[in-house]
Design a protein around this motif. Sequence first.
Motif, PDB file in Angstrom:
ATOM      1  N   PRO A  73       0.753  -1.320   0.039  1.00 20.03           N
ATOM      2  CA  PRO A  73       0.180  -0.123   0.020  1.00 20.03           C
ATOM      3  C   PRO A  73       0.805   1.307  -0.011  1.00 20.03           C
ATOM      4  O   PRO A  73       1.875   1.378   0.741  1.00 20.03           O
ATOM      5  CB  PRO A  73      -0.823  -0.036   1.274  1.00 20.03           C
ATOM      6  CG  PRO A  73      -0.649  -1.398   1.718  1.00 20.03           C
ATOM      7  CD  PRO A  73       0.819  -1.925   1.181  1.00 20.03           C
ATOM      8  N   GLY A  75       0.615   5.535   0.328  1.00 17.79           N
ATOM      9  CA  GLY A  75      -0.111   6.811   0.208  1.00 17.79           C
ATOM     10  C   GLY A  75       0.522   7.768  -0.299  1.00 17.79           C
ATOM     11  O   GLY A  75       0.619   7.968  -1.608  1.00 17.79           O
ATOM     12  N   GLY A  76       0.936   8.837   0.537  1.00 16.47           N
ATOM     13  CA  GLY A  76       1.733  10.063   0.065  1.00 16.47           C
ATOM     14  C   GLY A  76       3.262   9.646  -0.130  1.00 16.47           C
ATOM     15  O   GLY A  76       4.107  10.335  -0.702  1.00 16.47           O
ATOM     16  N   HIS A  77       3.557   8.456   0.360  1.00 15.72           N
ATOM     17  CA  HIS A  77       4.938   8.238   0.061  1.00 15.72           C
ATOM     18  C   HIS A  77       6.019   8.846   0.736  1.00 15.72           C
ATOM     19  O   HIS A  77       7.224   9.171   0.352  1.00 15.72           O
ATOM     20  CB  HIS A  77       5.240   8.095  -1.312  1.00 15.72           C
ATOM     21  CG  HIS A  77       6.400   6.998  -1.848  1.00 15.72           C
ATOM     22  ND1 HIS A  77       6.741   5.860  -1.005  1.00 15.72           N
ATOM     23  CD2 HIS A  77       7.241   7.058  -2.759  1.00 15.72           C
ATOM     24  CE1 HIS A  77       7.808   5.252  -1.742  1.00 15.72           C
ATOM     25  NE2 HIS A  77       8.134   5.893  -2.791  1.00 15.72           N
ATOM     26  N   THR A  78       5.514   9.471   1.939  1.00 17.47           N
ATOM     27  CA  THR A  78       6.517  10.319   2.647  1.00 17.47           C
ATOM     28  C   THR A  78       7.120   9.484   3.938  1.00 17.47           C
ATOM     29  O   THR A  78       7.765  10.161   4.953  1.00 17.47           O
ATOM     30  CB  THR A  78       5.773  11.502   3.203  1.00 17.47           C
ATOM     31  OG1 THR A  78       4.684  11.143   4.139  1.00 17.47           O
ATOM     32  CG2 THR A  78       5.244  12.243   2.009  1.00 17.47           C
ATOM     33  N   GLY A  79       6.796   8.326   4.155  1.00 14.83           N
ATOM     34  CA  GLY A  79       7.192   7.516   5.251  1.00 14.83           C
ATOM     35  C   GLY A  79       8.839   7.525   5.317  1.00 14.83           C
ATOM     36  O   GLY A  79       9.503   7.727   4.341  1.00 14.83           O
ATOM     37  N   GLY A 156       2.564  11.027  14.688  1.00 20.05           N
ATOM     38  CA  GLY A 156       2.430  11.797  15.650  1.00 20.05           C
ATOM     39  C   GLY A 156       2.534  13.322  15.122  1.00 20.05           C
ATOM     40  O   GLY A 156       1.437  13.816  14.782  1.00 20.05           O
TER      41      GLY A 156
HETATM   42  C1  LIG Z   1       9.219  16.214   6.134  1.00 15.13           C
HETATM   43  C2  LIG Z   1       8.596  15.206   6.602  1.00 15.13           C
HETATM   44  C3  LIG Z   1       8.300  15.346   7.826  1.00 15.13           C
HETATM   45  C4  LIG Z   1       7.691  14.411   8.708  1.00 15.13           C
HETATM   46  N1  LIG Z   1       7.413  14.486   9.958  1.00 15.13           N
HETATM   47  C5  LIG Z   1       6.638  13.620  10.743  1.00 15.13           C
HETATM   48  C6  LIG Z   1       6.109  13.778  11.910  1.00 15.13           C
HETATM   49  O1  LIG Z   1       6.282  15.060  12.545  1.00 15.13           O
HETATM   50  N2  LIG Z   1       5.710  12.879  12.681  1.00 15.13           N
HETATM   51  C7  LIG Z   1       5.408  11.718  12.041  1.00 15.13           C
HETATM   52  O2  LIG Z   1       4.803  10.711  12.491  1.00 15.13           O
HETATM   53  N3  LIG Z   1       5.641  11.324  10.868  1.00 15.13           N
HETATM   54  C8  LIG Z   1       6.489  12.261  10.140  1.00 15.13           C
HETATM   55  N4  LIG Z   1       6.873  12.026   8.835  1.00 15.13           N
HETATM   56  C9  LIG Z   1       6.850  10.844   8.262  1.00 15.13           C
HETATM   57  C10 LIG Z   1       5.426  10.566   7.464  1.00 15.13           C
HETATM   58  O3  LIG Z   1       5.266  11.705   6.815  1.00 15.13           O
HETATM   59  C11 LIG Z   1       4.320   9.908   7.934  1.00 15.13           C
HETATM   60  O4  LIG Z   1       4.821   8.592   8.492  1.00 15.13           O
HETATM   61  C12 LIG Z   1       3.036   9.927   7.340  1.00 15.13           C
HETATM   62  O5  LIG Z   1       2.097   9.355   8.214  1.00 15.13           O
HETATM   63  C13 LIG Z   1       3.187   8.867   6.273  1.00 15.13           C
HETATM   64  O6  LIG Z   1       2.147   8.919   5.406  1.00 15.13           O
HETATM   65  P1  LIG Z   1       1.961   8.778   3.970  1.00 15.13           P
HETATM   66  O7  LIG Z   1       0.594   8.937   3.275  1.00 15.13           O
HETATM   67  O8  LIG Z   1       3.151   9.493   3.236  1.00 15.13           O
HETATM   68  O9  LIG Z   1       2.375   7.206   4.029  1.00 15.13           O
HETATM   69  P2  LIG Z   1       3.203   6.278   2.810  1.00 15.13           P
HETATM   70  O10 LIG Z   1       4.597   6.612   3.166  1.00 15.13           O
HETATM   71  O11 LIG Z   1       2.894   6.111   1.728  1.00 15.13           O
HETATM   72  O12 LIG Z   1       3.030   4.944   3.618  1.00 15.13           O
HETATM   73  C14 LIG Z   1       3.464   4.694   4.890  1.00 15.13           C
HETATM   74  C15 LIG Z   1       3.236   3.218   5.450  1.00 15.13           C
HETATM   75  O13 LIG Z   1       1.860   3.304   5.735  1.00 15.13           O
HETATM   76  C16 LIG Z   1       1.280   2.292   4.656  1.00 15.13           C
HETATM   77  N5  LIG Z   1       0.235   2.618   4.047  1.00 15.13           N
HETATM   78  C17 LIG Z   1      -0.121   3.746   3.437  1.00 15.13           C
HETATM   79  N6  LIG Z   1      -1.417   3.986   2.959  1.00 15.13           N
HETATM   80  C18 LIG Z   1      -2.152   2.741   3.541  1.00 15.13           C
HETATM   81  C19 LIG Z   1      -3.614   2.589   3.487  1.00 15.13           C
HETATM   82  N7  LIG Z   1      -4.532   3.015   2.800  1.00 15.13           N
HETATM   83  N8  LIG Z   1      -3.967   1.061   4.243  1.00 15.13           N
HETATM   84  C20 LIG Z   1      -2.716   0.736   4.949  1.00 15.13           C
HETATM   85  N9  LIG Z   1      -1.632   0.826   4.947  1.00 15.13           N
HETATM   86  C21 LIG Z   1      -1.305   2.098   4.273  1.00 15.13           C
HETATM   87  C22 LIG Z   1       2.297   1.782   3.680  1.00 15.13           C
HETATM   88  O14 LIG Z   1       2.374   0.599   3.086  1.00 15.13           O
HETATM   89  C23 LIG Z   1       3.475   2.188   4.507  1.00 15.13           C
HETATM   90  O15 LIG Z   1       3.967   1.086   5.283  1.00 15.13           O
HETATM   91  C24 LIG Z   1       7.629  12.984   7.975  1.00 15.13           C
HETATM   92  C25 LIG Z   1       7.892  12.739   6.908  1.00 15.13           C
HETATM   93  C26 LIG Z   1       8.545  13.905   6.099  1.00 15.13           C
HETATM   94  C27 LIG Z   1       8.863  13.697   4.770  1.00 15.13           C
END
Ligand SMILES: Cc1cc2nc3c(=O)[nH]c(=O)nc-3n(C[C@H](O)[C@H](O)[C@H](O)COP(=O)(O)OP(=O)(O)OC[C@H]3O[C@@H](n4cnc5c(N)ncnc54)[C@H](O)[C@@H]3O)c2cc1C
Length: 477
Positions: A73, A75-79, A156
């Motif tokens: 899966p 989402g925004g791929h920012t993990g 968080g």
């Molecule tokens: C500049 C920056 C700052 C950040 N600051 C923080 C912060 O302050 N606190 C924090 O907690 N994180 C932070 N992060 C990390 C990141 O943004 C978080 O983890 C965010 O929640 C990930 O969301 P995403 O949509 O990008 O998920 P993705 O990176 O796409 O996916 C993250 C995980 O979730 C799974 N996933 C995604 N969508 C689904 C779905 N619909 N169902 C089931 N599984 C799914 C993926 O398989 C993967 O394992 C930061 C990242 C960046 C780049």
Amino acid sequence: MAQPSLQPEILSRLREVLEPRHIVTDADELAPRLIDWRRKYTGAAQALVKPGTTAEVAAVVRACADTGTPIVPQGGHTGLVGGSTPDLDGRAVILSSERLTRIRDVDPLNNTMTVEAGCILQTLQAAAARHDRLFPLSLAAEGTCRIGGNLATNAGGLNVLRYGNARDQVLGLEVVLPDGRVWDGLRTLRKDNTGYDLKQLFVGSEGTLGIITAATLKLQPQPLETATAVCAVRDLDAALALLGRCQQATAQSLTSFELIPRLGIQLSLQHVAGSVDPLDRAYDWYVLVEAKGGHGDGGLKAALESALMQAYEDGLVLDAAPAESAGQAQAFWHLREAVVEAQRHEGGSIKHDIAVPVSSVPAFLAEATARVHELVPGVRPVPFGHLGDGNLHFNLTQPKGADTQAFLARWDEVNAAVHDIVASYRGSISAEHGIGQMKVAENARFKPPIELELMRTLKRSLDPQNIMNPGKVIDVG
Ligand SMILES: Cc1cc2nc3c(=O)[nH]c(=O)nc-3n(C[C@H](O)[C@H](O)[C@H](O)COP(=O)(O)OP(=O)(O)OC[C@H]3O[C@@H](n4cnc5c(N)ncnc54)[C@H](O)[C@@H]3O)c2cc1C
């Protein structure tokens, strides 16, 4: 990188479910989805699919289950732990939530909204604001990350002190299970003691147990006032004393209490446009304090300023700058957010996302700093972040002039040494970013065997074929 060709059976199954334009196999289009945000992990995949409804997600998952195809899966791929990046074996299908962007319902009287997993976090904050409500989850990636990803990682961020993690924002979920069945758990209730709290099983499971397709989220009253200040503190013990005072003075309205070391500010001033030194001279430690709430009559700001003044008189605070406008508050936050980018200009950084009990932060930092200096003479620690939650990003910038690759090659060794110290304080080696593929082995080093066994039992019973984001969070053997 050359992509393995799509296996005919899964391809024909996917084509039965999705229009061709929602099945991406072109190598150039796939490339950015195969490398993580930090460019630490690269993978391979057969295809990227973009279902637009829960029914389409379910059909894709059924097709994958029938053909034993792994699903990643995205989402925004920012993990930040490689969770949304496939492994290198090339059999995976990446399932993007980017077309699941409907806000299904906003109910201001119930203080809830029900939204699809692909909604961008910032869009949801704005949607809540249009109804004079606050959706308090906030992080620097909020313009890109999606709510499904936020929930899957139990994100968080900046308001945890007052409102909790992503886990605390959710009342119900809709999830597609690894066999393609849909669980409609979109409850909108504050009270529901009818058995196991299943939604919380999926929150923080990083896509290893199912695909979140929609969520019912809690909304909060829109705060009438925001009070923000940057303070220089005498030392970390003083910072903790100040935390307690600010919480009391603002009647628990404190939302953020962020630590910034001088080196973080210095590097931001040097490298990141728009950074401004907040005080007249340099100090070792700063905290960015923010409270939200009040009655809209300036009382919150006055209460915070009076607490800071008293702390100044008592020698806890060495200097302070309360924000006099929204613009100034923004400038303070810009400085806080600039720390990560600033470090990039100084070469490699070895990173940690740890939590220890808030009261143990000063002792932990003293011990961990001494240890990393011992391991890597000249290393430049920039510990910053959510001091109010005991969650610090203990990031280590390479020594000046060092070979970046040689420094980064020591990532695991340095992580292990720091994590050993974290464990001695009964802390967490991943406070908010999750486990992904980065910390699977390290997590197994610290979790009690019974916890690992329970996690494996859950994973095997929900996903016996191990097709949901395999290799992430837990090694099922
Ligand atoms: C500049 C920056 C700052 C950040 N600051 C923080 C912060 O302050 N606190 C924090 O907690 N994180 C932070 N992060 C990390 C990141 O943004 C978080 O983890 C965010 O929640 C990930 O969301 P995403 O949509 O990008 O998920 P993705 O990176 O796409 O996916 C993250 C995980 O979730 C799974 N996933 C995604 N969508 C689904 C779905 N619909 N169902 C089931 N599984 C799914 C993926 O398989 C993967 O394992 C930061 C990242 C960046 C780049």
